[in-house]
Design an enzyme around this catalytic site. Structure first.
Site, PDB file in Angstrom:
ATOM      1  N   ARG A  87      35.414  64.537  65.139  1.00  0.00           N
ATOM      2  CA  ARG A  87      33.951  63.712  65.072  1.00  0.00           C
ATOM      3  C   ARG A  87      33.328  64.259  63.821  1.00  0.00           C
ATOM      4  O   ARG A  87      33.050  65.390  63.539  1.00  0.00           O
ATOM      5  CB  ARG A  87      33.240  64.091  66.361  1.00  0.00           C
ATOM      6  CG  ARG A  87      31.904  63.425  66.631  1.00  0.00           C
ATOM      7  CD  ARG A  87      32.229  62.061  66.973  1.00  0.00           C
ATOM      8  NE  ARG A  87      30.783  61.278  67.647  1.00  0.00           N
ATOM      9  CZ  ARG A  87      30.729  60.120  67.607  1.00  0.00           C
ATOM     10  NH1 ARG A  87      31.573  59.388  67.145  1.00  0.00           N
ATOM     11  NH2 ARG A  87      29.556  59.546  68.207  1.00  0.00           N
ATOM     12  N   THR A 370      34.994  51.295  65.745  1.00  0.00           N
ATOM     13  CA  THR A 370      36.035  52.340  66.241  1.00  0.00           C
ATOM     14  C   THR A 370      37.508  51.314  66.046  1.00  0.00           C
ATOM     15  O   THR A 370      37.167  50.355  66.353  1.00  0.00           O
ATOM     16  CB  THR A 370      35.716  52.237  67.511  1.00  0.00           C
ATOM     17  OG1 THR A 370      34.181  53.106  67.698  1.00  0.00           O
ATOM     18  CG2 THR A 370      36.351  53.404  68.217  1.00  0.00           C
ATOM     19  N   THR A 388      36.711  56.100  63.794  1.00  0.00           N
ATOM     20  CA  THR A 388      35.833  55.117  63.701  1.00  0.00           C
ATOM     21  C   THR A 388      34.789  55.369  62.583  1.00  0.00           C
ATOM     22  O   THR A 388      34.647  56.444  61.904  1.00  0.00           O
ATOM     23  CB  THR A 388      34.712  54.969  64.925  1.00  0.00           C
ATOM     24  OG1 THR A 388      33.844  54.030  64.730  1.00  0.00           O
ATOM     25  CG2 THR A 388      34.123  56.237  65.182  1.00  0.00           C
ATOM     26  N   ASN A 390      32.006  53.776  63.189  1.00  0.00           N
ATOM     27  CA  ASN A 390      30.959  53.262  64.043  1.00  0.00           C
ATOM     28  C   ASN A 390      30.726  51.902  64.093  1.00  0.00           C
ATOM     29  O   ASN A 390      31.361  51.285  64.772  1.00  0.00           O
ATOM     30  CB  ASN A 390      29.465  54.259  63.812  1.00  0.00           C
ATOM     31  CG  ASN A 390      28.545  53.751  65.051  1.00  0.00           C
ATOM     32  OD1 ASN A 390      28.875  53.620  66.053  1.00  0.00           O
ATOM     33  ND2 ASN A 390      27.007  53.921  64.940  1.00  0.00           N
ATOM     34  N   ASP A 412      24.637  57.043  66.450  1.00  0.00           N
ATOM     35  CA  ASP A 412      25.130  57.725  67.959  1.00  0.00           C
ATOM     36  C   ASP A 412      24.242  58.797  68.382  1.00  0.00           C
ATOM     37  O   ASP A 412      24.334  59.049  69.608  1.00  0.00           O
ATOM     38  CB  ASP A 412      26.747  58.186  67.831  1.00  0.00           C
ATOM     39  CG  ASP A 412      27.571  56.836  68.427  1.00  0.00           C
ATOM     40  OD1 ASP A 412      26.995  55.826  68.307  1.00  0.00           O
ATOM     41  OD2 ASP A 412      28.886  57.017  67.895  1.00  0.00           O
ATOM     42  N   GLY A 462      34.911  49.859  70.883  1.00  0.00           N
ATOM     43  CA  GLY A 462      33.952  49.144  71.614  1.00  0.00           C
ATOM     44  C   GLY A 462      32.698  49.842  71.902  1.00  0.00           C
ATOM     45  O   GLY A 462      32.003  49.331  72.698  1.00  0.00           O
ATOM     46  N   GLY A 463      32.313  50.878  71.199  1.00  0.00           N
ATOM     47  CA  GLY A 463      31.058  51.558  71.551  1.00  0.00           C
ATOM     48  C   GLY A 463      30.975  52.117  72.843  1.00  0.00           C
ATOM     49  O   GLY A 463      31.893  52.534  73.495  1.00  0.00           O
TER      50      GLY A 463
HETATM   51  N1  GLY Z   1      30.667  55.280  67.240  1.00  0.00           N
HETATM   52  C1  GLY Z   1      31.047  55.035  68.768  1.00  0.00           C
HETATM   53  C2  GLY Z   1      31.115  56.170  69.609  1.00  0.00           C
HETATM   54  O1  GLY Z   1      31.678  57.086  69.057  1.00  0.00           O
HETATM   55  O2  GLY Z   1      30.887  56.045  70.770  1.00  0.00           O
END
Ligand code: GLY
Length: 560
Positions: A87, A370, A388, A390, A412, A462-463
């Site tokens: 991340r 993503t 992703t 984002n 986020d 899909g966030g």
């Molecule tokens: N950027 C979307 C997530 O990591 O949830």
């Protein structure tokens, strides 16, 4: 008609994939083929996952990336799955209120459309770590297909063309991005050959020097210099200090399965664990897929699990919490006890279950779009990756000299307590911005075993809706007895506590009887175009392997 064609393609691919021994499911066909070639050359699932990750950075710039970050769930037969966290992190110069103006109001677009929206990228370190631990083929061989695709170019698909048209505004904001996506001032045409020479050079350095070819040297220096000119704040030492981290998955048992789900900084594993744990307090065996009763029950649990998510969860190295408390059977029994099968609780009446975070005792110490793909090899190794930028195409800003499209992952974080982010998620101090911290995610690559044997790999973009997409896809396979194709095609719904609404895909929405029943139960249904773009690799108890790509996207499932 075109959509119908895609559905047929998805179904055909899934059927074709039956009886496969190795499989690749990816959101874009050229990158999927790269993965299959790596497997044919004797590479394992981890090698193929690395090669696909780099290829997607070229062929799927909406979300494939080297400028973003993500997670991998890795399974090797005979071993418990492990989770790799690559991340993004907040740069060292980031601060809690960096997106607020002097009146403490959020500056519109600051955390999504500016160079300051970018977190320190983790993808290259993550893919390199995956290869270093488990790779078989030489690194260079895995990056080279991406180098070739960026240098020689590839043809723009109709799907790609439409994605560019849908993001005209974002892709025209930055002059360098505009030049790349609008050659001759026109959006890239269908079938046009698209070359990305600067990206090819960067990938060539990564191929030759490994992750050091990205986090230092000429690429690192150019990255920082260009980003600074555009107002960004990532420094060379931010890049050099970036680390990918191996983490222990969240392990949840349900319906005879062992689910291994992404842990913090993803909220996905804990939220799914909470929902399945609450569901275990009901007689779930009589539930029917997408009935009003099932949607209502799951939505009620989703509200409670997202309320906990938004309150207690954040980057674990800066805000460590005793999250096992949220999965304790007694806690989930109490939470399930709040759910009525007859009436919805309005979101305003749903509270985080342990009280305000400061008083919950969950903190271990005082504070800190993503894309998904999956690979199974013949030896039974499996990798599920979600990574992703984002938003689709990230913040829309291109670093011209390196060809890197930047993420806007800083959004986020909870930029201001109580204010929704891009996905309508609200958060608090657990997910506040802090230097070096990882922002809370919903990405949920998952691996499921049964009796110690591989059963499924799942994932989706899909966030905030990723979690419920993975959950429903899992339930379709495990509880509702669907095959991979049915499980991935079945219409989806989503509730995330705030706003207080159940989002329904069109096929559910057009069932007015269902919508009326949900309204009578006190729910607020709302129609949305689509939820998620899942991937499935599924192995039945008799060993038959099915792979399926989501008809909602342009993905493909391949097997041999
Ligand atoms: N950027 C979307 C997530 O990591 O949830």
């Amino acid at each position: 008609m075109r959509r119908f064609g895609l559905v047929i393609l998805g179904i055909w691919i899934a059927c074709f994939a039956a009886h496969a021994q190795s499989a690749v499911v990816a959101p874009e066909p050229i990158a999927a083929k790269v993965g299959m070639r790596v497997l044919a050359q004797g590479g394992n699932a981890m090698d193929a996952a690395v090669a696909i990750g780099f290829a997607l950075a070229v062929t799927y710039p909406q979300a494939g990336n080297i400028g973003g970050g993500g997670f991998a769930m890795v399974y090797r037969p005979g071993n418990e799955p492990v989770a790799l966290d690559f991340r993004e992190t907040a740069p060292a110069a980031a601060s809690r209120d960096m997106y607020l103006d002097k009146n403490r109001k959020l500056v519109p677009g600051a955390s999504t459309l500016t160079a300051r929206a970018a977190g320190v990228p983790g993808t290259v370190r993550g893919l390199s770590e995956l290869w270093r631990c488990y790779g078989h083929l030489p690194w260079k061989k895995l990056v080279e297909p991406a180098v070739r695709l960026a240098g020689a170019g590839y043809r723009i698909s109709p799907y790609q063309h439409r994605a560019i048209l849908h993001h005209l505004k974002k892709l025209s904001g930055d002059p360098d991005t505009r030049c790349l996506f609008f050659p001759g001032k026109k959006p890239l045409r269908e079938n046009a050959v698209w070359r990305q020479p600067a990206l090819a050079k960067t990938l060539k350095r990564i191929a030759a020097r490994g992750d050091a070819g990205f986090y230092g040297g000429r690429v690192g220096r150019d990255f920082v210099k260009e980003l600074k000119k555009k107002g960004g704040m990532i420094t060379l030492s931010d890049l050099e200090n970036y680390r990918a981290i191996w983490r222990t998955p969240v392990h949840v048992k349900f319906n005879g399965d062992d689910l291994y789900l992404m842990p913090l900084p993803s909220s996905g594993g804990i939220v799914i664990g909470e929902i399945l744990g609450m569901l275990g307090n009901f007689d779930y065996s009589r539930l029917k897929s997408n009935s009003a009763e099932t949607i209502h029950l799951l939505a009620e649990m989703e509200k409670r699990a997202y309320a906990d998510r938004n309150t207690y969860l954040g980057g674990p190295d800066h805000f460590p919490v005793d999250w096992q408390r949220l999965l304790a059977p007694a806690y989930l029994k109490q939470r399930a006890g709040e759910v009525s099968i007859r009436h919805a609780t309005s979101s305003s009446a749903v509270s985080p279950g342990l009280g305000p975070v400061e008083k919950s005792g969950i903190m271990l110490k005082e504070s800190p779009q993503t894309t998904s793909y999956a690979v199974l090899d013949r030896a039974g190794n499996c990798v599920s990756i979600t990574y992703t930028l984002n938003g689709l195409f990230g913040n829309g800003i291109l670093l011209k000299n390196t060809g890197i499209l930047l993420n806007n992952e800083m959004d986020d974080f909870s930029a201001k307590p109580g204010s929704p982010n891009l996905y309508g998620l609200v958060g608090g101090i657990a997910n506040a911005i802090a230097p070096g911290k990882r922002m809370l995610s919903s990405m949920t690559p998952a691996i499921v075993l049964r009796n110690g044997r591989f059963r499924m790999a799942l994932g989706s973009p899909g966030g905030s809706t990723i979690i419920t997409t993975v959950l429903q896809t899992y339930l379709n396979l495990s509880l509702f007895g669907m095959n991979a194709e049915q499980a991935i095609t079945a219409p989806r719904f989503h509730h995330q506590w705030l706003p207080d609404e159940i989002r329904l895909e069109p096929e559910l929405w057009k069932n007015q009887n269902l919508v009326e029943k949900l309204k009578k139960l006190g729910q607020n249904p709302r129609k949305v175009r689509g939820l998620g773009n899942a991937v499935i690799i599924f192995q039945s108890s008799r060993g038959k392997v099915e792979a399926a790509a989501d008809p909602r996207g342009s993905g493909i499932a391949l097997s041999r």
